[in-house]
Motif scaffolding. Structure first.
Motif, PDB file in Angstrom:
ATOM      1  N   ILE A   1       2.086 -16.427  -5.832  1.00 11.25           N
ATOM      2  CA  ILE A   1       3.150 -16.174  -4.760  1.00 11.25           C
ATOM      3  C   ILE A   1       4.506 -16.010  -5.073  1.00 11.25           C
ATOM      4  CG2 ILE A   1       3.765 -17.543  -2.526  1.00 11.25           C
ATOM      5  CD1 ILE A   1       0.940 -16.407  -2.690  1.00 11.25           C
ATOM      6  N   ALA A   2       5.002 -16.322  -6.112  1.00 14.28           N
ATOM      7  CA  ALA A   2       6.364 -16.193  -6.402  1.00 14.28           C
ATOM      8  C   ALA A   2       6.439 -14.481  -6.816  1.00 14.28           C
ATOM      9  CB  ALA A   2       6.636 -16.673  -7.595  1.00 14.28           C
ATOM     10  N   LEU A   3       5.490 -13.968  -7.321  1.00 17.49           N
ATOM     11  CA  LEU A   3       5.601 -12.361  -7.596  1.00 17.49           C
ATOM     12  C   LEU A   3       5.272 -11.961  -6.212  1.00 17.49           C
ATOM     13  CD1 LEU A   3       2.724 -12.648 -10.509  1.00 17.49           C
ATOM     14  CD2 LEU A   3       5.098 -12.187 -10.672  1.00 17.49           C
ATOM     15  N   CYS A   4       4.546 -12.369  -5.470  1.00 14.12           N
ATOM     16  CA  CYS A   4       4.369 -11.640  -3.864  1.00 14.12           C
ATOM     17  C   CYS A   4       5.649 -11.794  -3.289  1.00 14.12           C
ATOM     18  CB  CYS A   4       3.452 -12.375  -3.065  1.00 14.12           C
ATOM     19  SG  CYS A   4       1.644 -12.138  -3.291  1.00 14.12           S
ATOM     20  N   ASN A   5       6.714 -12.791  -3.396  1.00 10.53           N
ATOM     21  CA  ASN A   5       7.927 -13.097  -2.624  1.00 10.53           C
ATOM     22  C   ASN A   5       8.741 -12.118  -3.349  1.00 10.53           C
ATOM     23  OD1 ASN A   5       7.108 -14.990  -1.098  1.00 10.53           O
ATOM     24  ND2 ASN A   5       7.908 -16.467  -2.549  1.00 10.53           N
TER      25      ASN A   5
ATOM     26  N   ALA B   1      11.003  -4.705  -2.041  1.00 10.06           N
ATOM     27  CA  ALA B   1      10.505  -3.440  -1.203  1.00 10.06           C
ATOM     28  C   ALA B   1      11.549  -3.646   0.163  1.00 10.06           C
ATOM     29  CB  ALA B   1       9.124  -3.742  -0.826  1.00 10.06           C
ATOM     30  N   GLY B   2      11.713  -4.990   0.572  1.00 10.91           N
ATOM     31  CA  GLY B   2      12.588  -4.878   1.689  1.00 10.91           C
ATOM     32  C   GLY B   2      14.029  -4.298   1.455  1.00 10.91           C
TER      33      GLY B   2
ATOM     34  N   ARG C   1      14.499   0.973  11.567  1.00  7.57           N
ATOM     35  CA  ARG C   1      14.460  -0.226  11.151  1.00  7.57           C
ATOM     36  C   ARG C   1      12.987  -0.467  10.366  1.00  7.57           C
ATOM     37  NH1 ARG C   1      13.605  -3.114  17.020  1.00  7.57           N
ATOM     38  NH2 ARG C   1      11.878  -1.606  17.706  1.00  7.57           N
ATOM     39  N   TRP C   2      12.817  -1.513   9.817  1.00  2.00           N
ATOM     40  CA  TRP C   2      11.615  -1.640   9.054  1.00  2.00           C
ATOM     41  C   TRP C   2      11.104  -3.165   9.235  1.00  2.00           C
ATOM     42  CZ3 TRP C   2      11.791  -5.355   5.439  1.00  2.00           C
ATOM     43  CH2 TRP C   2      12.873  -5.849   5.119  1.00  2.00           C
ATOM     44  N   ILE C   3       9.863  -3.360   9.086  1.00  2.00           N
ATOM     45  CA  ILE C   3       9.126  -4.722   9.064  1.00  2.00           C
ATOM     46  C   ILE C   3       7.964  -4.476   8.276  1.00  2.00           C
ATOM     47  CG2 ILE C   3       7.891  -4.769  11.152  1.00  2.00           C
ATOM     48  CD1 ILE C   3       8.688  -7.627  11.391  1.00  2.00           C
ATOM     49  N   PRO C   4       7.720  -5.592   7.156  1.00  2.00           N
ATOM     50  CA  PRO C   4       6.490  -5.472   6.525  1.00  2.00           C
ATOM     51  C   PRO C   4       5.241  -5.835   7.390  1.00  2.00           C
ATOM     52  CG  PRO C   4       7.799  -7.006   5.452  1.00  2.00           C
ATOM     53  CD  PRO C   4       8.602  -6.810   6.913  1.00  2.00           C
ATOM     54  N   LYS C   5       4.348  -4.948   7.276  1.00  2.00           N
ATOM     55  CA  LYS C   5       3.239  -5.022   8.015  1.00  2.00           C
ATOM     56  C   LYS C   5       1.896  -5.362   7.497  1.00  2.00           C
ATOM     57  CE  LYS C   5       0.574  -1.477  10.817  1.00  2.00           C
ATOM     58  NZ  LYS C   5       0.582   0.079  11.336  1.00  2.00           N
ATOM     59  N   GLY C   6       1.865  -5.027   6.124  1.00  2.00           N
ATOM     60  CA  GLY C   6       0.677  -5.551   5.323  1.00  2.00           C
ATOM     61  C   GLY C   6       1.077  -5.485   3.864  1.00  2.00           C
ATOM     62  N   MET C   7       0.200  -6.148   3.091  1.00  2.00           N
ATOM     63  CA  MET C   7       0.529  -6.131   1.600  1.00  2.00           C
ATOM     64  C   MET C   7      -0.822  -6.246   0.757  1.00  2.00           C
ATOM     65  SD  MET C   7       3.172  -8.456  -0.906  1.00  2.00           S
ATOM     66  CE  MET C   7       3.200  -9.635  -0.063  1.00  2.00           C
ATOM     67  N   SER C   8      -1.156  -5.394   0.024  1.00  2.00           N
ATOM     68  CA  SER C   8      -2.109  -5.484  -1.062  1.00  2.00           C
ATOM     69  C   SER C   8      -1.536  -5.797  -2.427  1.00  2.00           C
ATOM     70  CB  SER C   8      -3.357  -4.640  -0.834  1.00  2.00           C
ATOM     71  OG  SER C   8      -2.767  -3.260  -1.141  1.00  2.00           O
ATOM     72  N   VAL C   9      -2.317  -6.408  -3.076  1.00  2.00           N
ATOM     73  CA  VAL C   9      -1.785  -6.851  -4.533  1.00  2.00           C
ATOM     74  C   VAL C   9      -2.997  -6.962  -5.362  1.00  2.00           C
ATOM     75  CG1 VAL C   9       0.148  -8.563  -3.625  1.00  2.00           C
ATOM     76  CG2 VAL C   9      -2.142  -9.561  -4.164  1.00  2.00           C
ATOM     77  N   GLU C  10      -2.483  -6.667  -6.711  1.00  2.00           N
ATOM     78  CA  GLU C  10      -3.259  -6.919  -7.800  1.00  2.00           C
ATOM     79  C   GLU C  10      -2.693  -7.580  -8.824  1.00  2.00           C
ATOM     80  OE1 GLU C  10      -5.366  -2.734  -8.919  1.00  2.00           O
ATOM     81  OE2 GLU C  10      -3.719  -2.191  -8.115  1.00  2.00           O
ATOM     82  N   TYR C  11      -3.375  -8.534  -9.453  1.00  2.00           N
ATOM     83  CA  TYR C  11      -2.764  -9.510 -10.543  1.00  2.00           C
ATOM     84  C   TYR C  11      -3.468  -8.929 -11.708  1.00  2.00           C
ATOM     85  CZ  TYR C  11      -1.782 -12.328  -6.514  1.00  2.00           C
ATOM     86  OH  TYR C  11      -1.055 -12.646  -5.279  1.00  2.00           O
ATOM     87  N   LEU C  12      -2.758  -8.390 -12.615  1.00  2.00           N
ATOM     88  CA  LEU C  12      -3.142  -7.345 -13.735  1.00  2.00           C
ATOM     89  C   LEU C  12      -3.231  -8.287 -15.055  1.00  2.00           C
ATOM     90  CD1 LEU C  12      -1.037  -4.466 -13.065  1.00  2.00           C
ATOM     91  CD2 LEU C  12      -3.532  -4.787 -12.431  1.00  2.00           C
ATOM     92  N   SER C  13      -2.404  -9.215 -15.277  1.00  2.00           N
ATOM     93  CA  SER C  13      -2.436 -10.134 -16.482  1.00  2.00           C
ATOM     94  C   SER C  13      -1.503 -11.499 -16.040  1.00  2.00           C
ATOM     95  CB  SER C  13      -2.135  -9.402 -17.853  1.00  2.00           C
ATOM     96  OG  SER C  13      -0.928  -9.409 -17.498  1.00  2.00           O
ATOM     97  N   LYS C  14      -1.680 -12.400 -16.962  1.00  2.00           N
ATOM     98  CA  LYS C  14      -0.970 -13.616 -16.994  1.00  2.00           C
ATOM     99  C   LYS C  14       0.761 -13.131 -16.904  1.00  2.00           C
ATOM    100  CE  LYS C  14      -4.189 -16.885 -18.628  1.00  2.00           C
ATOM    101  NZ  LYS C  14      -4.520 -17.756 -19.882  1.00  2.00           N
TER     102      LYS C  14
ATOM    103  N   THR D   1       3.046  -1.986   3.020  1.00  2.00           N
ATOM    104  CA  THR D   1       3.047  -1.090   4.272  1.00  2.00           C
ATOM    105  C   THR D   1       4.201  -1.628   5.091  1.00  2.00           C
ATOM    106  OG1 THR D   1       0.663  -0.447   4.184  1.00  2.00           O
ATOM    107  CG2 THR D   1       1.924   0.025   6.078  1.00  2.00           C
ATOM    108  N   MET D   2       5.303  -0.670   5.221  1.00  2.00           N
ATOM    109  CA  MET D   2       6.370  -0.979   6.160  1.00  2.00           C
ATOM    110  C   MET D   2       6.139  -0.435   7.394  1.00  2.00           C
ATOM    111  SD  MET D   2       8.388  -2.986   4.312  1.00  2.00           S
ATOM    112  CE  MET D   2       9.220  -3.586   2.942  1.00  2.00           C
ATOM    113  N   TRP D   3       6.320  -0.996   8.507  1.00  2.00           N
ATOM    114  CA  TRP D   3       6.192  -0.195   9.754  1.00  2.00           C
ATOM    115  C   TRP D   3       7.992   0.253  10.041  1.00  2.00           C
ATOM    116  CZ3 TRP D   3       3.485   2.483  12.912  1.00  2.00           C
ATOM    117  CH2 TRP D   3       3.877   2.596  13.861  1.00  2.00           C
ATOM    118  N   VAL D   4       8.162   1.409  10.087  1.00  2.00           N
ATOM    119  CA  VAL D   4       9.468   2.183  10.365  1.00  2.00           C
ATOM    120  C   VAL D   4       9.500   2.587  11.598  1.00  2.00           C
ATOM    121  CG1 VAL D   4      10.965   3.574   9.464  1.00  2.00           C
ATOM    122  CG2 VAL D   4       9.646   2.255   7.787  1.00  2.00           C
TER     123      VAL D   4
END
Length: 155
Positions: A68-72, A78-79, A91-104, A148-151
């Motif tokens: 979650i620190a990485l997500c933050n 991005a913002g 203006r913008w607002i985050p609409k969605g986020m997909s993540v991949e954890y690739l390694s430690k 995904t930012m909603w602009v």
């Protein structure tokens, strides 16, 4: 506001300790992000680079940087990139986020946010994808996000 954020960044970062000061100013505006103690390293239209140090308060139970620190970190970079990139009147607002954890994630993390496309012109509103790549001190990718930012126009 985007022009003012970018000009503030350029003005403040000329001073000794300016990157730290700009980072604190952003965290005053959005206090939640102070939990990761970010340091803005670079900001220009279409690119934002943020670092966080590897310390106990961002660790998980196995001693690596928490997911979650990485997500933050991804959402913050991005913002701020969006704010510095979008034309006035948008203006913008985050609409969605997909993540991949690739390694430690160990060591100081470096996030770079860039838009997937430069087209942000819209009369109503559009989805604007932003890619955030997070690397470790060796430059190896440990995390990737697509936000995904909603602009839309300010009314």
């Amino acid at each position: 506001m985007s022009a003012s954020l970018l000009s503030l960044y350029h003005r403040i970062t000329r001073w000794p300790g300016g990157h730290w000061l700009f980072s604190r100013a952003v965290c005053l505006r959005a206090p939640y992000f102070s939990t990761i103690a970010p340091r803005f390293v670079a900001l220009e239209p279409g690119r934002c680079e943020v670092r966080i140090r590897d310390r106990r308060r961002v660790h998980n139970h196995i001693g690596t940087v928490h997911a979650i620190a990485l997500c933050n970190m991804a959402e913050l970079s991005a913002g701020v990139m969006a704010e510095a990139t979008l034309p006035p009147g948008m203006r913008w607002i985050p609409k969605g986020m997909s993540v991949e954890y690739l390694s430690k994630a160990r060591g100081t993390m470096c996030a770079i946010a860039t838009p997937e496309t430069t087209n942000v012109a819209a009369d109503t509103g559009i989805d604007w994808p932003v890619i955030v790549q997070v690397t470790d001190p060796a430059g190896l990718p440990v995390f990737r996000a697509r936000i995904t930012m909603w602009v839309s126009p300010r009314h």
